[in-house]
Design an enzyme around this catalytic site. Structure first.
Site, PDB file in Angstrom:
ATOM      1  N   THR A 175       0.839  -1.217   0.000  1.00 41.56           N
ATOM      2  CA  THR A 175       0.000   0.000   0.000  1.00 41.56           C
ATOM      3  C   THR A 175       0.869   1.260   0.000  1.00 41.56           C
ATOM      4  O   THR A 175       0.515   2.259  -0.618  1.00 41.56           O
ATOM      5  CB  THR A 175      -0.966   0.044   1.211  1.00 41.56           C
ATOM      6  OG1 THR A 175      -0.215  -0.131   2.405  1.00 41.56           O
ATOM      7  CG2 THR A 175      -2.042  -1.010   1.120  1.00 41.56           C
ATOM      8  N   ARG A 191      -8.939  -4.879   2.102  1.00 35.92           N
ATOM      9  CA  ARG A 191      -9.852  -4.661   3.228  1.00 35.92           C
ATOM     10  C   ARG A 191      -9.681  -3.356   3.998  1.00 35.92           C
ATOM     11  O   ARG A 191     -10.454  -3.091   4.911  1.00 35.92           O
ATOM     12  CB  ARG A 191      -9.764  -5.864   4.185  1.00 35.92           C
ATOM     13  CG  ARG A 191     -10.332  -7.116   3.545  1.00 35.92           C
ATOM     14  CD  ARG A 191     -10.234  -8.347   4.383  1.00 35.92           C
ATOM     15  NE  ARG A 191     -10.794  -9.503   3.679  1.00 35.92           N
ATOM     16  CZ  ARG A 191     -10.133 -10.218   2.765  1.00 35.92           C
ATOM     17  NH1 ARG A 191      -8.888  -9.898   2.454  1.00 35.92           N
ATOM     18  NH2 ARG A 191     -10.710 -11.229   2.168  1.00 35.92           N
ATOM     19  N   HIS A 202      -0.073 -16.714  -4.636  1.00 33.75           N
ATOM     20  CA  HIS A 202      -1.206 -16.410  -5.508  1.00 33.75           C
ATOM     21  C   HIS A 202      -0.788 -16.013  -6.923  1.00 33.75           C
ATOM     22  O   HIS A 202      -1.584 -15.443  -7.657  1.00 33.75           O
ATOM     23  CB  HIS A 202      -2.079 -15.320  -4.874  1.00 33.75           C
ATOM     24  CG  HIS A 202      -2.729 -15.767  -3.592  1.00 33.75           C
ATOM     25  ND1 HIS A 202      -3.147 -14.906  -2.609  1.00 33.75           N
ATOM     26  CD2 HIS A 202      -3.029 -17.009  -3.136  1.00 33.75           C
ATOM     27  CE1 HIS A 202      -3.675 -15.598  -1.599  1.00 33.75           C
ATOM     28  NE2 HIS A 202      -3.599 -16.880  -1.897  1.00 33.75           N
ATOM     29  N   CYS A 226      -4.184 -23.768 -24.300  1.00 35.78           N
ATOM     30  CA  CYS A 226      -3.001 -24.588 -24.638  1.00 35.78           C
ATOM     31  C   CYS A 226      -1.825 -24.325 -23.693  1.00 35.78           C
ATOM     32  O   CYS A 226      -0.778 -24.944 -23.840  1.00 35.78           O
ATOM     33  CB  CYS A 226      -2.581 -24.344 -26.079  1.00 35.78           C
ATOM     34  SG  CYS A 226      -1.840 -22.721 -26.348  1.00 35.78           S
ATOM     35  N   CYS A 262      -4.999 -16.134 -27.607  1.00 37.84           N
ATOM     36  CA  CYS A 262      -3.848 -16.898 -28.079  1.00 37.84           C
ATOM     37  C   CYS A 262      -4.040 -17.224 -29.556  1.00 37.84           C
ATOM     38  O   CYS A 262      -5.161 -17.188 -30.074  1.00 37.84           O
ATOM     39  CB  CYS A 262      -3.806 -18.173 -27.251  1.00 37.84           C
ATOM     40  SG  CYS A 262      -2.575 -19.370 -27.752  1.00 37.84           S
ATOM     41  N   SER A 321      -4.392  -9.214   6.497  1.00 41.16           N
ATOM     42  CA  SER A 321      -5.502  -9.330   7.447  1.00 41.16           C
ATOM     43  C   SER A 321      -5.631 -10.768   7.940  1.00 41.16           C
ATOM     44  O   SER A 321      -6.400 -11.044   8.847  1.00 41.16           O
ATOM     45  CB  SER A 321      -6.803  -8.890   6.771  1.00 41.16           C
ATOM     46  OG  SER A 321      -7.086  -9.751   5.683  1.00 41.16           O
TER      47      SER A 321
HETATM   48  P1  CNA Z   1      -6.105  -7.596   2.920  1.00 42.09           P
HETATM   49  O1  CNA Z   1      -7.131  -8.547   3.393  1.00 42.09           O
HETATM   50  O2  CNA Z   1      -6.530  -6.445   2.093  1.00 42.09           O
HETATM   51  O3  CNA Z   1      -5.353  -7.071   4.221  1.00 42.09           O
HETATM   52  C1  CNA Z   1      -4.347  -6.110   4.154  1.00 42.09           C
HETATM   53  C2  CNA Z   1      -3.952  -5.775   5.580  1.00 42.09           C
HETATM   54  O4  CNA Z   1      -2.816  -4.927   5.512  1.00 42.09           O
HETATM   55  C3  CNA Z   1      -5.010  -5.060   6.396  1.00 42.09           C
HETATM   56  O5  CNA Z   1      -5.206  -5.736   7.618  1.00 42.09           O
HETATM   57  C4  CNA Z   1      -4.443  -3.643   6.633  1.00 42.09           C
HETATM   58  O6  CNA Z   1      -4.718  -3.153   7.917  1.00 42.09           O
HETATM   59  C5  CNA Z   1      -2.965  -3.896   6.484  1.00 42.09           C
HETATM   60  N1  CNA Z   1      -2.204  -2.752   5.957  1.00 42.09           N
HETATM   61  C6  CNA Z   1      -2.525  -1.922   4.932  1.00 42.09           C
HETATM   62  N2  CNA Z   1      -1.538  -1.059   4.709  1.00 42.09           N
HETATM   63  C7  CNA Z   1      -0.553  -1.351   5.604  1.00 42.09           C
HETATM   64  C8  CNA Z   1       0.718  -0.808   5.870  1.00 42.09           C
HETATM   65  N3  CNA Z   1       1.209   0.231   5.189  1.00 42.09           N
HETATM   66  N4  CNA Z   1       1.458  -1.358   6.868  1.00 42.09           N
HETATM   67  C9  CNA Z   1       0.970  -2.384   7.608  1.00 42.09           C
HETATM   68  N5  CNA Z   1      -0.239  -2.931   7.396  1.00 42.09           N
HETATM   69  C10 CNA Z   1      -0.988  -2.425   6.395  1.00 42.09           C
HETATM   70  O7  CNA Z   1      -4.953  -8.342   2.099  1.00 42.09           O
HETATM   71  P2  CNA Z   1      -4.333  -9.790   2.320  1.00 42.09           P
HETATM   72  O8  CNA Z   1      -3.046  -9.803   1.614  1.00 42.09           O
HETATM   73  O9  CNA Z   1      -4.386 -10.223   3.721  1.00 42.09           O
HETATM   74  O10 CNA Z   1      -5.377 -10.683   1.519  1.00 42.09           O
HETATM   75  C11 CNA Z   1      -4.944 -11.563   0.647  1.00 42.09           C
HETATM   76  C12 CNA Z   1      -5.359 -11.236  -0.814  1.00 42.09           C
HETATM   77  C13 CNA Z   1      -5.225  -9.803  -1.218  1.00 42.09           C
HETATM   78  C14 CNA Z   1      -4.377 -11.946  -1.683  1.00 42.09           C
HETATM   79  O11 CNA Z   1      -5.073 -12.865  -2.459  1.00 42.09           O
HETATM   80  C15 CNA Z   1      -3.719 -10.922  -2.585  1.00 42.09           C
HETATM   81  O12 CNA Z   1      -3.464 -11.434  -3.858  1.00 42.09           O
HETATM   82  C16 CNA Z   1      -4.703  -9.812  -2.641  1.00 42.09           C
HETATM   83  N6  CNA Z   1      -4.176  -8.479  -3.046  1.00 42.09           N
HETATM   84  C17 CNA Z   1      -2.892  -8.311  -3.461  1.00 42.09           C
HETATM   85  C18 CNA Z   1      -2.436  -7.048  -3.823  1.00 42.09           C
HETATM   86  C19 CNA Z   1      -0.998  -6.891  -4.286  1.00 42.09           C
HETATM   87  O13 CNA Z   1      -0.469  -7.788  -4.941  1.00 42.09           O
HETATM   88  N7  CNA Z   1      -0.354  -5.758  -3.963  1.00 42.09           N
HETATM   89  C20 CNA Z   1      -3.288  -5.940  -3.740  1.00 42.09           C
HETATM   90  C21 CNA Z   1      -4.614  -6.149  -3.311  1.00 42.09           C
HETATM   91  C22 CNA Z   1      -5.036  -7.426  -2.955  1.00 42.09           C
END
Ligand code: CNA
Length: 238
Positions: free
Chosen positions: A28, A36, A121, A132, A150, A191
């Site tokens: 982020t 979330r 993932h 294919c 493709c 999360s």
């Molecule tokens: P989530 O469920 O969106 O949780 C993200 C967590 O990170 C939350 O609890 C936030 O409070 C916390 N958070 C946000 N910013 C920060 C920060 N700067 N520092 C610390 N904590 C922070 O995402 P998860 O990864 O838990 O869920 C898994 C999914 C989200 C996976 O399947 C991913 O592929 C998918 N995803 C990936 C991306 C990416 O590749 N950047 C982006 C969005 C979603």
């Protein structure tokens, strides 16, 4: 909170078998929204919720709509690794960190220089034909319009694990191996709501389970150290 960061810094200094397990919150601070948080994808307006669009059945049925979402929401131009990605890569070079296990699909750990990255993932930087299985450059998929096809007529798809699809068992078992043998497990920016990935941390057997996450998670009560701060800010201090 300073005391907690100092403790983390000390543990990192003492350890040479660290494993990092992370999620969308790691990216982020690079400008990629998570799912979330309040400004995450779950709280943005779209015709369907992201977990519906990012599902196998939706992709098969409505690939045009999937690709509209993919290009508008998943592909973000000009993103760069942040201080968390960079410090993790540095810890690997120093021989302290053995693996990054990530749920992210953005390739930023590799862009930061990390070598041993286990992408549970998959990645939007890879594509292949769903019929294919011929590999394709991600460029055609991530840019342009319409559904990329493709030469065999099949739909080109991202090399990511969509909802309803199984995880790659080889990657899962490698991740499990690293986590089970780690002396320190740092879990950050997740999360811990998405299974089976989140369940991997149950395999950690050490005494240094660290959670670095802005909001609280179902695992806070089991952790040896919990830091509710931005992960990039924390990692720039350790
Ligand atoms: P989530 O469920 O969106 O949780 C993200 C967590 O990170 C939350 O609890 C936030 O409070 C916390 N958070 C946000 N910013 C920060 C920060 N700067 N520092 C610390 N904590 C922070 O995402 P998860 O990864 O838990 O869920 C898994 C999914 C989200 C996976 O399947 C991913 O592929 C998918 N995803 C990936 C991306 C990416 O590749 N950047 C982006 C969005 C979603």
């Amino acid at each position: 909170m300073e005391t907690e960061i100092l403790k983390l810094k000390q543990w990192v200094a003492e350890s040479d078998n660290i494993v990092f397990f992370g999620g969308a919150g790691v990216s982020t601070e690079s400008g990629i929204p998570d799912f979330r948080s309040v400004d995450g994808l779950y709280n943005q307006k779209w015709k369907y919720p992201p977990e519906t669009i990012l599902s196998h059945s939706f992709f098969e049925r409505w690939p045009e709509e999937y690709y509209r979402f993919h290009r508008e929401k998943l592909v973000i131009e000009g993103v760069k690794p942040n201080r968390a990605h960079l410090r993790l890569a540095e810890l690997e070079r120093e021989g302290k960190l053995k693996a990054v296990v990530t749920q992210n699909i953005d390739g930023l750990h590799q862009a930061a220089g990390s070598k041993n990255v286990l992408e549970l993932h998959g990645s939007i930087l890879r594509a292949y034909c769903s019929r294919c299985r011929k590999p394709y450059s991600a460029d055609a998929m991530n840019h342009g319009t319409g559904v990329p096809r493709c030469s065999c007529g099949g739909v080109i798809r991202p090399d990511i694990v969509l909802y309803e699809e199984p995880l790659d068992q080889e990657i899962m078992s490698r991740a499990l191996h690293y986590i089970r043998n780690a002396d320190m497990l740092i879990v950050g920016g997740t999360s811990l709501n998405v299974y089976p990935a989140a369940g991997l941390i149950d395999y950690y057997r050490g005494q240094k389970l660290v959670l670095v996450n802005l909001s609280s998670t179902p695992y806070d009560q089991y952790a040896d150290l919990v830091i509710h701060e931005k992960i990039g800010e924390v990692f720039s201090q350790i």
